[in-house]
Write a protein that holds these residues in place. Structure first.
Motif, short mmCIF file in Angstrom:
data_model
loop_
_atom_site.label_atom_id
_atom_site.label_comp_id
_atom_site.label_asym_id
_atom_site.label_seq_id
_atom_site.Cartn_x
_atom_site.Cartn_y
_atom_site.Cartn_z
N ASN A 47 1.09 -0.80 0.39
CA ASN A 47 -0.23 0.01 0.15
C ASN A 47 0.99 1.37 -0.58
O ASN A 47 2.01 1.01 0.67
CB ASN A 47 -1.09 0.08 0.89
CG ASN A 47 -0.40 0.14 2.50
OD1 ASN A 47 0.48 -1.38 3.10
ND2 ASN A 47 -0.11 1.12 3.11
N GLU B 277 -1.54 -7.12 10.24
CA GLU B 277 0.18 -7.60 9.98
C GLU B 277 1.01 -8.36 11.25
O GLU B 277 0.14 -8.40 11.97
CB GLU B 277 1.14 -6.41 9.60
CG GLU B 277 0.78 -5.04 8.42
CD GLU B 277 -0.11 -4.59 8.35
OE1 GLU B 277 -1.13 -4.83 10.10
OE2 GLU B 277 -0.42 -3.42 8.26
N SER C 277 -3.53 -1.03 4.69
CA SER C 277 -3.25 -2.37 4.34
C SER C 277 -3.79 -3.09 3.53
O SER C 277 -5.38 -3.03 3.65
CB SER C 277 -2.15 -3.26 5.37
OG SER C 277 -1.55 -2.28 6.21
MG MG Z 1 2.94 -1.39 6.60
#
Ligand code: MG
Ligand code: TXA
Length: 337
Positions: free
Chosen positions: A145, A180, A151
């Motif tokens: 991104n 993440e 993201s």
């Molecule tokens: Mg990142």
């Protein structure tokens, strides 16, 4: 950017080979991991690494994560391998854990923004693994991104944000974890939690004992233990307003929403409970479970962006540690400045 649709469970050799060939040629390939899509390039090729930073508009001081297919490769591409790395790798790889260790001399310093350390992980996704097995170098891959934005958990999100910035995207559908990896530094005296994420810290502590947090560790580690932690992040175009359950606060939020509507703005919301009396054009009911919430979070924010929301109201997630990853992302999406 070319899109190649792949089966997320049994990706074809042909598709994986297309991706691997592009990486070998120094080009960028976006691919799914179990967390989010990554924007990959050959970590040993300075030009490819420079392309990654340029594609994202990312500060050269904000380091990238190396992706490798297995624990043996992780050992090969790090400059030290403490016992804690072995134990954590055995416990959680492949999986959403990133370890920060001393950088291997073969890995160019540009990968880690000049730091003496490098972050590394073994993702758990057949497309990522298949790709990584086909090349003989570590693949540097930040989330795919533009810097500071939400993201990507689908190939559509990647295409929307980065358009012609990569050679191709391997489209393996939505990523299963949705936020993440958890980042832990083993470069200091004690393990340090740099970024809460998809793997709960409580599980890591079972293996290595208590984790330091950056604030508590000030002075023990370098001044900026994880440069990426300081920036506003994960932010959609609209303003994210993280609410709390206090009735007065909710009345204040209701007034803000009414103002936004009067000014012609679009209001969206991520809700754990109904929000009576507040004008919301696009309410999204969210699940009251941290794993399910994480899986939907970025897709919901992308969706509200696409609807042109100017204000996004968000119910406060629980303070329970199981929600740490989600709470971290929401807090940073909401922070202004
Ligand atoms: Mg990142
Ligand atoms: O799940 C994930 O980790 C995804 C997928 C694609 O693997 N990748 C990802 O990368 O989130 P990125 O670049 O968006 O975030 C990496 C984070 C940043 O906060 C960065 O500052 C930190 O890891 N980091 C990387 N190398 C580091 C290092 N040597 N020391 C401290 N922090 C580091």
């Amino acid at each position: 950017m070319e899109r190649i649709v792949v089966d997320p469970l049994e990706p074809s050799c042909e598709a994986l080979e297309r991706g691997a060939a592009a990486l070998r040629a120094g080009r960028l390939v976006a691919f799914p991991t179990e967390t989010v899509y990554g924007l990959g390039g050959n970590a040993l090729d300075r030009d490819a690494v420079a392309l990654i930073y340029a594609a994202k508009g990312r500060a050269a001081t904000n380091p990238l994560i190396l992706h490798v297919p297995d624990l043996e490769s992780a050992r090969r591409w790090t400059g030290e391998w403490p016992d804690a790395a072995q134990r954590l790798g055995e416990a959680f790889w492949p999986g959403p854990l990133t370890l920060v260790l001393r950088r291997h001399p073969d890995v160019p310093e540009e990968v880690s923004g000049g730091l003496p350390t490098a972050a590394i992980r073994v993702p758990a996704h057949p497309v990522a693994t298949g790709l990584l097995r086909r090349v003989d170098f570590p693949v540097a891959a930040p989330s795919a991104n533009p810097a500071g934005k939400v993201s990507p958990t689908t190939a559509d999100h990647v295409l929307k944000g980065l358009e012609h910035r990569a050679a191709l995207v391997l489209d393996g559908g939505a990523t299963p974890r949705g936020i993440e990896s958890t980042v832990v530094s083993l470069a200091g005296e004690r393990p340090l939690l740099l970024r809460p994420g998809a793997l709960p810290a409580s599980e890591i502590q079972v293996i290595v004992g208590p984790l330091d947090r950056p604030a508590a560790a000030a002075g023990l580690h370098e001044a900026a233990p994880s440069p990426g932690m300081h920036e506003r992040h994960y932010a959609p175009h609209g303003e994210v307003l993280l609410m709390d359950w206090d009735p007065h606060e909710r009345e204040r939020v209701a007034a803000l929403a009414r103002e936004e509507v009067q000014a012609g703005g679009q209001v969206g919301a991520l809700l754990l409970r109904p929000l009576p009396g507040v004008p919301v054009h696009h309410p999204i009911p969210m699940p009251d479970d941290p794993l399910a919430y994480a899986r939907l979070l970025y897709a919901s924010l992308h969706g509200l962006d696409d609807l042109g929301c100017d204000l996004i109201l968000v119910d406060p997630p629980s303070r329970d540690p199981a929600w740490d990853g989600v709470r971290d992302r929401l807090t940073r999406a909401a922070r202004r400045g």
